[in-house]
Scaffold this motif. Structure first.
Motif, PDB file in Angstrom:
ATOM      1  N   ASP A  34       5.533  10.441  -4.135  1.00 41.68           N
ATOM      2  CA  ASP A  34       4.256  11.114  -3.855  1.00 41.68           C
ATOM      3  C   ASP A  34       3.149  10.094  -3.577  1.00 41.68           C
ATOM      4  N   ALA A  35       2.513  10.193  -2.407  1.00 36.81           N
ATOM      5  CA  ALA A  35       1.481   9.235  -2.020  1.00 36.81           C
ATOM      6  C   ALA A  35       0.264   9.300  -2.934  1.00 36.81           C
ATOM      7  N   ASN A  36      -0.114  10.491  -3.353  1.00 35.49           N
ATOM      8  CA  ASN A  36      -1.274  10.623  -4.249  1.00 35.49           C
ATOM      9  C   ASN A  36      -1.003   9.969  -5.598  1.00 35.49           C
ATOM     10  N   GLU A  37       0.219  10.115  -6.076  1.00 30.40           N
ATOM     11  CA  GLU A  37       0.608   9.489  -7.342  1.00 30.40           C
ATOM     12  C   GLU A  37       0.572   7.964  -7.215  1.00 30.40           C
ATOM     13  N   LEU A  38       1.021   7.477  -6.061  1.00 32.10           N
ATOM     14  CA  LEU A  38       0.970   6.031  -5.813  1.00 32.10           C
ATOM     15  C   LEU A  38      -0.465   5.532  -5.832  1.00 32.10           C
ATOM     16  N   MET A  39      -1.357   6.229  -5.141  1.00 32.58           N
ATOM     17  CA  MET A  39      -2.740   5.777  -5.050  1.00 32.58           C
ATOM     18  C   MET A  39      -3.419   5.799  -6.416  1.00 32.58           C
ATOM     19  N   GLN A  40      -3.076   6.769  -7.224  1.00 37.63           N
ATOM     20  CA  GLN A  40      -3.641   6.802  -8.579  1.00 37.63           C
ATOM     21  C   GLN A  40      -3.175   5.585  -9.372  1.00 37.63           C
ATOM     22  N   TYR A  41      -1.901   5.259  -9.241  1.00 35.81           N
ATOM     23  CA  TYR A  41      -1.356   4.104  -9.963  1.00 35.81           C
ATOM     24  C   TYR A  41      -2.031   2.814  -9.481  1.00 35.81           C
ATOM     25  N   VAL A  42      -2.161   2.667  -8.162  1.00 39.23           N
ATOM     26  CA  VAL A  42      -2.785   1.459  -7.599  1.00 39.23           C
ATOM     27  C   VAL A  42      -4.240   1.336  -8.037  1.00 39.23           C
ATOM     28  N   SER A  43      -4.937   2.455  -8.135  1.00 40.18           N
ATOM     29  CA  SER A  43      -6.349   2.415  -8.521  1.00 40.18           C
ATOM     30  C   SER A  43      -6.536   2.085  -9.998  1.00 40.18           C
ATOM     31  N   GLU A  44      -5.500   2.336 -10.804  1.00 43.52           N
ATOM     32  CA  GLU A  44      -5.625   2.133 -12.251  1.00 43.52           C
ATOM     33  C   GLU A  44      -4.991   0.830 -12.744  1.00 43.52           C
ATOM     34  N   HIS A  45      -4.243   0.152 -11.875  1.00 48.13           N
ATOM     35  CA  HIS A  45      -3.539  -1.058 -12.280  1.00 48.13           C
ATOM     36  C   HIS A  45      -3.720  -2.167 -11.240  1.00 48.13           C
ATOM     37  N   GLU A  46      -3.538  -3.394 -11.680  1.00 44.58           N
ATOM     38  CA  GLU A  46      -3.547  -4.529 -10.758  1.00 44.58           C
ATOM     39  C   GLU A  46      -2.132  -4.709 -10.234  1.00 44.58           C
ATOM     40  N   VAL A  47      -1.887  -4.162  -9.055  1.00 43.14           N
ATOM     41  CA  VAL A  47      -0.550  -4.147  -8.477  1.00 43.14           C
ATOM     42  C   VAL A  47      -0.436  -5.274  -7.459  1.00 43.14           C
ATOM     43  N   GLN A  48       0.557  -6.127  -7.644  1.00 47.31           N
ATOM     44  CA  GLN A  48       0.710  -7.268  -6.747  1.00 47.31           C
ATOM     45  C   GLN A  48       1.313  -6.868  -5.395  1.00 47.31           C
ATOM     46  N   VAL A  49       2.304  -5.975  -5.415  1.00 45.74           N
ATOM     47  CA  VAL A  49       3.028  -5.625  -4.180  1.00 45.74           C
ATOM     48  C   VAL A  49       3.270  -4.121  -4.121  1.00 45.74           C
ATOM     49  N   VAL A  50       3.071  -3.539  -2.935  1.00 52.88           N
ATOM     50  CA  VAL A  50       3.475  -2.155  -2.668  1.00 52.88           C
ATOM     51  C   VAL A  50       4.446  -2.173  -1.497  1.00 52.88           C
ATOM     52  N   VAL A  51       5.594  -1.515  -1.693  1.00 54.08           N
ATOM     53  CA  VAL A  51       6.605  -1.376  -0.641  1.00 54.08           C
ATOM     54  C   VAL A  51       6.719   0.104  -0.307  1.00 54.08           C
ATOM     55  N   SER A  52       6.465   0.431   0.952  1.00 61.90           N
ATOM     56  CA  SER A  52       6.471   1.842   1.361  1.00 61.90           C
ATOM     57  C   SER A  52       7.483   2.098   2.463  1.00 61.90           C
ATOM     58  N   ASP A  53       8.186   3.214   2.341  1.00 62.17           N
ATOM     59  CA  ASP A  53       9.004   3.704   3.445  1.00 62.17           C
ATOM     60  C   ASP A  53       8.060   4.225   4.533  1.00 62.17           C
ATOM     61  N   GLN A  54       8.526   4.241   5.787  1.00 62.96           N
ATOM     62  CA  GLN A  54       7.680   4.714   6.874  1.00 62.96           C
ATOM     63  C   GLN A  54       7.741   6.228   7.047  1.00 62.96           C
ATOM     64  N   ARG A  55       8.922   6.791   7.054  1.00 67.14           N
ATOM     65  CA  ARG A  55       9.069   8.205   7.399  1.00 67.14           C
ATOM     66  C   ARG A  55       9.179   9.052   6.136  1.00 67.14           C
ATOM     67  N   MET A  56       8.080   9.714   5.804  1.00 67.95           N
ATOM     68  CA  MET A  56       8.048  10.604   4.643  1.00 67.95           C
ATOM     69  C   MET A  56       7.490  11.957   5.072  1.00 67.95           C
ATOM     70  N   PRO A  57       7.754  13.001   4.314  1.00 67.63           N
ATOM     71  CA  PRO A  57       7.377  14.353   4.753  1.00 67.63           C
ATOM     72  C   PRO A  57       5.876  14.553   4.960  1.00 67.63           C
ATOM     73  N   ASP A  58       5.066  14.041   4.055  1.00 69.49           N
ATOM     74  CA  ASP A  58       3.643  14.360   4.085  1.00 69.49           C
ATOM     75  C   ASP A  58       2.772  13.299   4.741  1.00 69.49           C
ATOM     76  N   LYS A  59       3.222  12.052   4.717  1.00 71.42           N
ATOM     77  CA  LYS A  59       2.369  10.969   5.197  1.00 71.42           C
ATOM     78  C   LYS A  59       3.226   9.800   5.672  1.00 71.42           C
ATOM     79  N   GLN A  60       2.812   9.189   6.777  1.00 72.20           N
ATOM     80  CA  GLN A  60       3.520   8.009   7.270  1.00 72.20           C
ATOM     81  C   GLN A  60       3.232   6.798   6.391  1.00 72.20           C
ATOM     82  N   GLY A  61       4.203   5.886   6.326  1.00 74.54           N
ATOM     83  CA  GLY A  61       4.026   4.686   5.517  1.00 74.54           C
ATOM     84  C   GLY A  61       2.842   3.846   5.961  1.00 74.54           C
ATOM     85  N   THR A  62       2.583   3.799   7.273  1.00 75.68           N
ATOM     86  CA  THR A  62       1.436   3.043   7.771  1.00 75.68           C
ATOM     87  C   THR A  62       0.127   3.606   7.223  1.00 75.68           C
TER      88      THR A  62
END
Length: 313
Positions: A34-62
């Motif tokens: 879930d992209a929203n769940e990812l963004m919440q995690y990134v906003s609450e933690h100091e994340v060094q690396v994010v790896v995203s798939d490109q083709r997802m149902p709701d939002k493109q990886g880009t």
């Protein structure tokens, strides 16, 4: 010691479980579909690396990586996908400014190598990556207003392109032109350029290896590719091996190019002021086996700039 944080987003739970298993010893791993769940995690933690798939149902990886970049500029962004869509690859450069583009199925050792390097870079730069203050901006702008115009190198065999750019940007930039590699070598050794605008081919020859070599020599040089993009894999190599700053299509759109130039120079000047940030544009050196396949002209240019690199160190 606290483990560095990495977040993976993919629409396949099976892949996420596999990635978590591979990285759990070296990283604090967060996985989600879930992209929203990812963004919440990134906003609450100091994340060094994010790896995203490109083709997802709701939002493109880009799109996901663009949002990550806005929310957490220090986080290194990697796109992982099994589908090399040309428009998506170009968007990953222009919108997400990604560090690497990795295709599925990936090799575990190679993915670990890329992720470990990305993690190292994020850790090295996390304390100094910041938006300049208003005072910094005033001082910075004053310094550049007292100097000569910013230098651009146009590497293109079409003189009309050069003349158009020279005319369009004459009040803002000092535009130099090279129609062949010999001219480019002389100009690069004489003058300091912040941005180069180049096609992927020059006089009918593929010169993308030169981009890779130049980024090895001068990591703060921002590269704008102006070409007719047809091959997604070529653009992937330009990301992974050349860390190009923007991919701009022909025919030239000067409004788009003006925006890209301004941003490229701002980024170049930030790297000049804080050289350690150039690590975020780390590229692999051109291997001997790759260099062996170069034409004689490319080999001559490459060897000349290997010597120049040594003399600059």
């Amino acid at each position: 010691m606290q483990k560095p944080k990495i977040a993976f987003i993919d629409d396949e739970p099976r892949i996420l479980r596999s990635l978590k298993m591979h990285f759990r010893q070296s990283h604090d791993v967060f996985i989600t579909t879930d992209a929203n769940e990812l963004m919440q995690y990134v906003s609450e933690h100091e994340v060094q690396v994010v790896v995203s798939d490109q083709r997802m149902p709701d939002k493109q990886g880009t799109e996901v990586l663009r949002e990550v970049k806005e929310a957490s500029p220090n986080t290194i962004r990697i796109l992982l996908t099994g589908y090399a869509d040309l428009n998506a690859v170009i968007d990953s450069v222009n919108e997400g400014e990604i560090y690497r583009y990795i295709t599925k199925p990936w090799q575990n050792d190679e993915l670990k190598k890329v992720v470990n390097k990305a993690t190292e870079i994020a850790q090295q730069t996390q304390d100094i990556l910041h938006e300049p203050s208003q005072a910094d901006d005033i001082q910075h702008n004053a310094a550049y207003s007292s100097n000569t115009k910013r230098n651009i190198l146009v590497l293109d065999d079409n003189e009309d392109i050069y003349q158009q750019m020279k005319q369009h940007f004459k009040h803002t930039y000092s535009v130099s032109w090279a129609s062949n590699l010999e001219q480019a070598a002389k100009l690069l050794q004489k003058k300091s350029f912040g941005v180069t605008i180049t096609d992927a081919t020059l006089n009918g020859e593929n010169i993308t290896p030169i981009v890779y070599a130049l980024k090895n020599i001068q990591p703060d040089l921002m590269v704008l590719m102006l070409t007719e993009f047809k091959d997604a894999h070529m653009v992937i190599d330009l990301i992974n091996k050349g860390q190009v700053y923007r991919c701009l299509p022909r025919p030239t759109n000067f409004t788009m190019m003006s925006i890209s130039l301004d941003r490229a120079f701002d980024h170049h000047e930030k790297l000049v002021k804080q050289p350690i940030l150039a690590a975020r544009h780390h590229v692999e050196e051109v291997t001997e086996s790759e260099a062996f396949s170069f034409s004689d002209r490319l080999k001559g240019f490459f060897n000349k700039f290997r010597g120049w690199r040594i003399s600059r160190q």
